[in-house]
Design a protein around this motif. Structure first.
Motif, short mmCIF file in Angstrom:
data_model
loop_
_atom_site.label_atom_id
_atom_site.label_comp_id
_atom_site.label_asym_id
_atom_site.label_seq_id
_atom_site.Cartn_x
_atom_site.Cartn_y
_atom_site.Cartn_z
N LEU A 144 0.89 -1.17 0.00
CA LEU A 144 0.00 0.00 0.00
C LEU A 144 0.92 1.20 0.00
O LEU A 144 1.29 1.73 1.04
N HIS A 145 1.28 1.65 -1.18
CA HIS A 145 2.35 2.64 -1.33
C HIS A 145 1.84 4.05 -1.04
O HIS A 145 0.83 4.48 -1.62
N THR A 183 8.03 -0.21 -8.88
CA THR A 183 7.85 -0.18 -10.34
C THR A 183 6.89 -1.25 -10.83
O THR A 183 6.69 -1.40 -12.03
N GLY A 184 6.27 -2.00 -9.93
CA GLY A 184 5.42 -3.11 -10.33
C GLY A 184 4.06 -2.68 -10.83
O GLY A 184 3.71 -1.49 -10.85
N PRO A 185 3.23 -3.66 -11.24
CA PRO A 185 1.89 -3.36 -11.75
C PRO A 185 1.02 -2.66 -10.70
O PRO A 185 1.05 -3.00 -9.53
N VAL A 186 0.26 -1.67 -11.16
CA VAL A 186 -0.62 -0.89 -10.29
C VAL A 186 -2.04 -1.43 -10.39
O VAL A 186 -2.59 -1.57 -11.48
N TYR A 187 -2.65 -1.72 -9.24
CA TYR A 187 -4.00 -2.28 -9.22
C TYR A 187 -5.04 -1.31 -8.65
O TYR A 187 -6.19 -1.70 -8.45
N GLY A 188 -4.63 -0.09 -8.39
CA GLY A 188 -5.63 0.88 -7.95
C GLY A 188 -5.02 2.08 -7.25
O GLY A 188 -3.92 2.00 -6.70
N TYR A 189 -5.75 3.21 -7.33
CA TYR A 189 -5.38 4.44 -6.62
C TYR A 189 -6.49 4.76 -5.61
O TYR A 189 -7.68 4.61 -5.91
N TYR A 190 -6.07 5.23 -4.45
CA TYR A 190 -7.02 5.49 -3.37
C TYR A 190 -6.72 6.84 -2.73
O TYR A 190 -5.56 7.19 -2.52
N THR A 218 -12.15 -5.46 -1.29
CA THR A 218 -12.86 -5.82 -2.52
C THR A 218 -11.88 -6.03 -3.66
O THR A 218 -12.01 -6.98 -4.45
N ARG A 219 -10.88 -5.16 -3.74
CA ARG A 219 -9.90 -5.27 -4.82
C ARG A 219 -9.08 -6.54 -4.70
O ARG A 219 -8.81 -7.21 -5.71
N PRO A 230 -4.22 -4.87 -14.05
CA PRO A 230 -3.41 -3.69 -13.69
C PRO A 230 -3.72 -2.51 -14.59
O PRO A 230 -4.10 -2.67 -15.76
N LEU A 231 -3.55 -1.32 -14.04
CA LEU A 231 -3.79 -0.09 -14.80
C LEU A 231 -2.61 0.19 -15.72
O LEU A 231 -1.47 -0.19 -15.46
#
Length: 262
Positions: A144-145, A183-190, A218-219, A230-231
């Motif tokens: 959770l960056h 640098t990995g795949p992004v699965y969402g912004y919050y 949920t994600r 991923p986005l």
């Protein structure tokens, strides 16, 4: 869905609160608790000094001193209240197997993970994970960056987005770990409606997690089901950011105060 949490010994928000949250929608199979040595902390200081130079390092130290003297008390009070809220919501920290280590890449941590057989690992730590560890969970290791990636990589993304007045990118990124630095795949912004005059960047980093725990659960379920993709972050600016600077903190606070004037 089996999970393992990696967190620091000193962080009760993660060690207790997020552990209980994970246990509410996954089978929490274990917790890796990192208790770093003084040598590790000194090595981190030396790396920062080499990275930014002596003059800028003084700026970093000044920010640390100011944070400890002027901000840390309020931050601790907020974190205590937040942990109490998490306990009411999710119950006490679950009684699951734990292992203590100084280095997340220690062989005993790898053995612990292989025995736990997690589908996912949530890494709430400052240390970089090596490929052998990343490869253990079926779904991957996630962080959770604090900050929006790829524009704000490294551990202080919220601070730098605020300092840059890039307010649309004050938030959190759900990131799947790879061999690089965020640098990995992004699965969402919050995000949430933060108050930059009354909330420190530390509180903002924690609160953006707390305000989005339902959406994150949920994600993760969608990732486990294979329905989450991923986005696309190609062709976007990408930068790593170091420790907060006191001079940039003062500039941020001045700009925030001016914005608040009607």
């Amino acid at each position: 869905m089996r999970s393992v949490l990696i967190c620091h010994a000193s962080d009760a928000f993660d060690r207790e609160g997020l552990a209980a949250w994970l246990a509410s929608f996954t089978e929490l199979a274990g917790v890796v608790v990192l208790d770093e040595t003084r040598a590790q902390r000194r090595a981190r200081v030396r790396r920062e000094l080499r990275r930014v130079g002596l003059l800028r390092f003084v700026d970093v130290v000044a920010m640390r001193v100011y944070q400890r003297v002027a901000l840390a008390g309020r931050d601790r009070a907020w974190l205590k209240q937040a942990l109490a809220t998490l306990r009411r919501r999710y119950g006490p920290a679950p009684d699951v197997p734990q292992i203590m280590a100084a280095d997340v890449n220690d062989a005993k941590v790898l053995t612990f993970l292989r025995q736990a057989k997690p589908d996912l690992v949530l890494a709430r730590c400052k240390q970089l994970l090596k490929k052998k560890l990343i490869a253990v969970p079926k779904l991957g290791c996630f962080v959770l960056h604090p900050g929006i990636c790829p524009e704000y990589r490294n551990a202080h993304g919220c601070f730098w987005a605020l300092a840059q007045r890039d307010l649309d990118r004050v938030g959190m990124t759900l990131l799947k770990v790879d061999a690089g630095v965020d640098t990995g795949p992004v699965y969402g912004y919050y995000r949430y409606a933060f108050d930059e005059l009354n909330e420190s960047h530390v509180v903002i980093q924690y609160r953006v997690v707390m305000e989005n725990l339902g959406a994150l659960a949920t994600r993760f379920a969608e990732i486990a089901a294979g329905s989450a993709q991923p986005l696309d972050t190609r062709d976007r600016a990408s930068a790593t950011w170091g420790q907060p600077w006191f001079t940039r903190y003062l500039r941020w606070q001045h700009a925030a105060a001016r914005m608040a004037v009607p």
